[in-house]
Design an enzyme around this catalytic site. Structure first.
Site, mmCIF file in Angstrom:
data_model
loop_
_atom_site.group_PDB
_atom_site.id
_atom_site.type_symbol
_atom_site.label_atom_id
_atom_site.label_comp_id
_atom_site.label_asym_id
_atom_site.label_seq_id
_atom_site.Cartn_x
_atom_site.Cartn_y
_atom_site.Cartn_z
ATOM 1 C CG HIS A 297 62.032 20.082 70.701
ATOM 2 N ND1 HIS A 297 62.657 20.076 69.520
ATOM 3 C CD2 HIS A 297 62.171 21.071 71.558
ATOM 4 C CE1 HIS A 297 63.261 21.200 69.577
ATOM 5 N NE2 HIS A 297 63.177 21.920 70.752
ATOM 6 C CB THR B 181 59.319 22.919 68.056
ATOM 7 O OG1 THR B 181 58.351 22.082 68.768
ATOM 8 C CG2 THR B 181 60.681 22.267 67.923
ATOM 9 C CD GLU B 182 64.667 23.948 67.525
ATOM 10 O OE1 GLU B 182 65.325 25.042 67.605
ATOM 11 O OE2 GLU B 182 65.188 23.083 67.904
ATOM 12 C CG LEU B 183 61.821 30.814 69.944
ATOM 13 C CD1 LEU B 183 62.476 32.136 70.286
ATOM 14 C CD2 LEU B 183 60.460 30.533 71.005
ATOM 15 C CD1 TRP C 15 65.606 28.729 67.399
ATOM 16 C CD2 TRP C 15 65.618 29.847 69.581
ATOM 17 N NE1 TRP C 15 65.655 27.725 68.719
ATOM 18 C CE2 TRP C 15 65.740 28.480 69.644
ATOM 19 C CE3 TRP C 15 65.533 30.687 70.506
ATOM 20 C CZ2 TRP C 15 65.803 27.924 71.218
ATOM 21 C CZ3 TRP C 15 65.924 30.134 71.943
ATOM 22 C CH2 TRP C 15 66.112 28.766 72.183
#
Lengths: 407, 432
Positions: free
Chosen positions: A110, A146-148, A300
């Site tokens: 991640h 990761t986290e878009l 995001w």
């Protein structure tokens, strides 16, 4: 047909010991706060992962495989399930066995590796892919970073790795006048399909569901389905992407979130033109309507939908540069334990804790932050990193000594 | 000779030099056969000291009658005039939180043991500080009314109102001991209420004791006090126990350069970082350690991060006494770059651990350590070059330590106690 595409993110970081101090550097090589990692994982499993997994299994059974969802499980979340709560993993495997659940590929740790080391980025993806194959017998063709976090360059990289689909945030500033409710293609790509999150409809569940100040409160499955219906005629696919912890953890059970979700498929199926699909199936039903140009990174996170939750202030910049600067040295040790420890320090959460923008998103940051202040987070992280560096230097010295002896 | 003494901090509850100095002064006075009744806001968790009678303000029981009487008395009214706002010159969120977390167990341990207490005192420098100072003065007046002492001795502004109240009701002389003024704590952005209290106390005291000529000068120039009213009694250091570096192992091999103190503007921590940055460009095997906490922490951490020196520059946060001693023992050089330092007792402490010191010229302690290397706090380049000299020249480092320790031989709390005792006698004599 109009498709509903649910994707849930499952992630838990390996949190560091909050009292790892200067005096520990060079002496104490155990960085993880095992007690709180175990406690948090078990708490969230109890409140969210286990009951929600069971509910999804129930829904898939009930609707005879017409109900579908997708997951992305970070590698280190899976590591912790194996370590602390294998029951959760068993349930995920059962979900995989139904054939209605797609498991998406992401970076194992991640991490923000794409921004700092392409070779490490690839390494982490392949490691995660291998894990998906082993656990769920799936060969992922869909990728989410990761986290878009996303831009054109990333899309090209992922296309070159052979993926068919990638997910990103449907941020206003990349879509412009366009709607997120279609299949797109990243600019300059010819095979890769792009699914963009409908952040309004996603956040209605993830953030606003229990907000009593919200004019739509209380949100019922019937009302929500009617909003989805309104897309009919001007959209093809509605991408509802959210943290899995929404169910039972961010929105507690007593808010009625489980009942809402249990009711939702039935309401959606009332409309004959609606179906559920997995992200990886989208290109079987639709062709991209346009290419989307994203020269700058989007994510995001927060209202800015950019990288400033993890990067930008001196604490974040100096620590993330410092950890990636060790890559070569760490890999050269060939020591699997050290390599693993270093990789765990790449997890984006460590840098999220150091975020100093405390405006409208401050609450969210605070909720997920085990530290009193971003400065505490930085001090602990740097102490740990300095110890790791020191350990590597000691190893190198010992090696040199040995080789000299041999000579 | 019996002294009614008003203090605020006492080990281990110390956020600065006041607590350690108070402790040393009481020891020095006891060794000079002076009887002390030491009043503190609270006794909770402090080192027990069998030879001193310690009165905890939060354990003093006042009758309903005396309470109402007190309300109409002078200390309340003056207090209200002086204290228009509740303010807190020491308070910084980070240090208060850290401090509280460290000592929470000690504070709660004995809770309930004094359920009858009339007033709750924390003895910290929290948000409620001004109110506590004010309530403390009521206790001061009550204890003053007992008149079973010869002289009153009050330390720093926090106990001034109590000291003056005790003097008013008892008619006994008051000595005001200044360890730091508001100008030392806050530079030119002073808290007017605090400096008003200080001026009020200095004017009402029969004699003022300053911990250095540097401080005496501040009192004269900023508060307009007659220099003849001020006596300088330098602080000292406890030397009985032989301190051993033996047994404490450094966690890393590099040389350690230490800053230890509150991380606030007047201590000059920002100059320490800038000097460190210069040194790190020239030397490899050195680490800089900033021990302590304070309101400048966020700014300094960001600065160190921007300079990208945090692989060699470390922050420890607030340290307890045991950790402080460990830190000294591990250090190779102590730097005190204070912008304004009334005394600077930590320089003595560092020497006890054979750590060479670099002092700011703007410090009281440099008056007694004549052989120490001194620099202007603002001269970062000079500071950096002196640090490099010390780290590269072991002989020089040892020479300075030896010379300073030699000077330290004559600096003893018993001498300070003796000076104070003589002062007590002179004042009571002229008072009668």
């Amino acid at each position: 047909m109009i498709s509903i595409c649910f994707y849930f993110q499952v992630h838990q970081p390996f949190r560091l010991k909050r009292d790892y101090s200067f005096f520990d550097i060079g002496v104490n090589h155990f960085y993880e706060d095992e007690d709180s990692n175990r406690a948090i994982l078990n708490k969230v499993s109890e409140k969210c992962y286990i009951p929600m997994n069971r509910l999804l299994l129930e829904l898939i059974n009930k609707y005879n495989d017409r109900f579908k969802v997708a997951f992305s499980l970070s590698g280190i979340a899976i590591d912790q399930f194996q370590k602390y709560n294998p029951e959760v993993l068993t349930l995920f495997k059962e979900l995989a066995d139904t054939g209605c659940v797609e498991f998406i590929n992401e970076t194992y740790y991640h991490s923000l590796a794409f921004l700092f080391s392409k070779s490490n980025f690839k390494r982490q993806i392949l490691k995660h892919k291998q894990l998906m194959k082993e656990l769920f017998k799936q060969n992922p063709k869909t990728f989410r970073n990761t986290e878009l976090i996303y831009n054109n360059e990333l899309a090209h990289f992922i296309e070159a790795m052979g993926y068919t689909t990638i997910l990103a945030e449907g941020a206003d500033h990349i879509l412009g006048w366009r709607s997120p409710n279609f299949l797109y293609q990243p600019s300059g790509c010819y095979k890769l399909n792009l699914l963009l999150k409908n952040y309004k409809l996603s956040d209605d569940i993830a953030f606003r569901f229990s907000n009593r100040g919200w004019e739509e409160f209380p949100l019922t499955a019937e009302k929500y389905a009617s909003w989805l219906y309104s897309v009919a005629g001007n959209g093809e696919i509605i991408n509802l992407f959210m943290d899995y912890e929404t169910f039972g953890e961010h929105q507690w059970q007593d808010t009625g979130i489980f009942d809402f979700f249990k009711q939702l498929p039935e309401e959606i199926f009332k409309h004959p033109d609606f179906q559920f699909i997995n992200p990886g199936q989208a290109h079987e039903y639709y062709t991209p309507v346009a290419q989307i140009d994203v020269p700058y990174f989007v994510s995001w996170a927060d209202i800015e939908r950019d990288l400033t939750a993890w990067l930008g202030n001196p604490l974040q910049n100096s620590s993330i540069e410092a950890v990636y600067a060790l890559e070569k040295k760490v890999m050269n040790t060939g020591d699997q334990d050290l390599i693993d420890v270093w990789h765990k320090l790449l997890t984006s959460d460590h840098f999220y804790y150091m975020c100093t923008k405390w405006f409208s998103d401050g609450d969210v940051h605070k909720y997920f932050n085990p530290y009193e202040t971003p400065y505490d987070a930085y001090i602990v992280y740097m102490n740990v990193l300095n110890d790791l560096h020191e350990t590597i230097l000691q190893r190198q010295k010992a090696k040199k000594k040995q080789s000299r002896k041999k000579a | 000779m019996k002294v009614l003494m008003f203090g605020w901090e006492f080990p281990p509850f110390i956020s600065g030099g006041l607590g350690m100095a108070c402790y040393g002064i009481t020891r020095g006075l006891i060794n000079n056969d002076v009887d002390i009744r030491l009043v503190l806001p609270t006794k909770r968790g402090i080192y027990s000291e069998s030879q001193i009678e310690i009165v905890a303000a939060d354990e003093v029981e006042l009758s309903e009658h005396y309470r109402s009487l007190l309300e109409s008395t002078y200390s309340f009214k003056t207090g209200k005039e002086l204290l228009e706002h509740t303010i807190s010159p020491y308070y910084t969120q980070s240090s208060a939180v850290e401090f509280f977390n460290k000592y929470q167990h000690l504070m709660t341990q004995q809770e309930g043991a004094h359920g009858n207490s009339v007033m709750a005192f924390s003895g910290n420098y929290g948000k409620d500080l001004m109110n506590e100072v004010f309530r403390y003065s009521v206790i001061g007046e009550y204890l003053g009314s007992l008149k079973d002492f010869d002289i009153i001795h009050a330390h720093d502004w926090v106990s001034i109102l109590a000291g003056v109240a005790a003097k008013r009701i008892s008619g006994k002389p008051l000595i005001l001991h200044i360890h730091a003024t508001e100008y030392d704590r806050s530079g030119e952005n002073i808290n007017q209420n605090v400096s008003n209290i200080e001026k009020f106390g200095m004017e009402h005291a029969d004699k003022i004791v300053a911990v250095s000529y540097y401080t005496k000068n501040t009192i004269v120039s900023h508060y307009g006090i007659d220099p003849h009213k001020i006596v300088v009694v330098h602080n000292a250091v406890e030397k009985q126990k032989q301190i051993e570096r033996f047994g404490i192992k450094k966690n890393l091999l590099d040389k350690y350069v230490l800053f230890l103190g509150r991380v606030t503007m007047q201590k000059g921590p920002d100059y320490f970082i800038e000097a460190a940055n210069l040194v790190l460009k020239k030397l490899k095997n050195v680490r800089f350690i900033m021990a302590g906490s304070g309101d400048m922490m966020p700014k300094l951490i960001s600065r160190a991060a921007s300079l990208k020196i945090t692989d060699k520059f470390h922050f420890t946060g607030f340290l307890n006494r045991v950790e402080v001693e460990k830190m000294y023992a591990m250090s190779d050089l102590y730097v005190m770059p204070s912008v304004s330092e009334p005394f600077g007792i930590t320089a003595f402490e560092a020497l006890l651990y054979d750590v060479p010191i670099i002092l700011s010229k703007q410090s009281g302690v440099s008056e007694v350590l004549k052989d120490a290397i001194k620099v202007d706090f603002w001269d970062v380049e000079k500071l950096a070059s002196v640090i490099i000299n010390f780290l590269q020249d072991q002989k020089l480092a040892k020479e300075i330590v030896d010379k300073c320790k030699n000077e330290l031989k004559n600096i003893h709390w018993n001498n300070a106690g003796n000076k104070l005792k003589n002062l007590y006698h002179a004042i009571s004599f002229s008072h009668n």
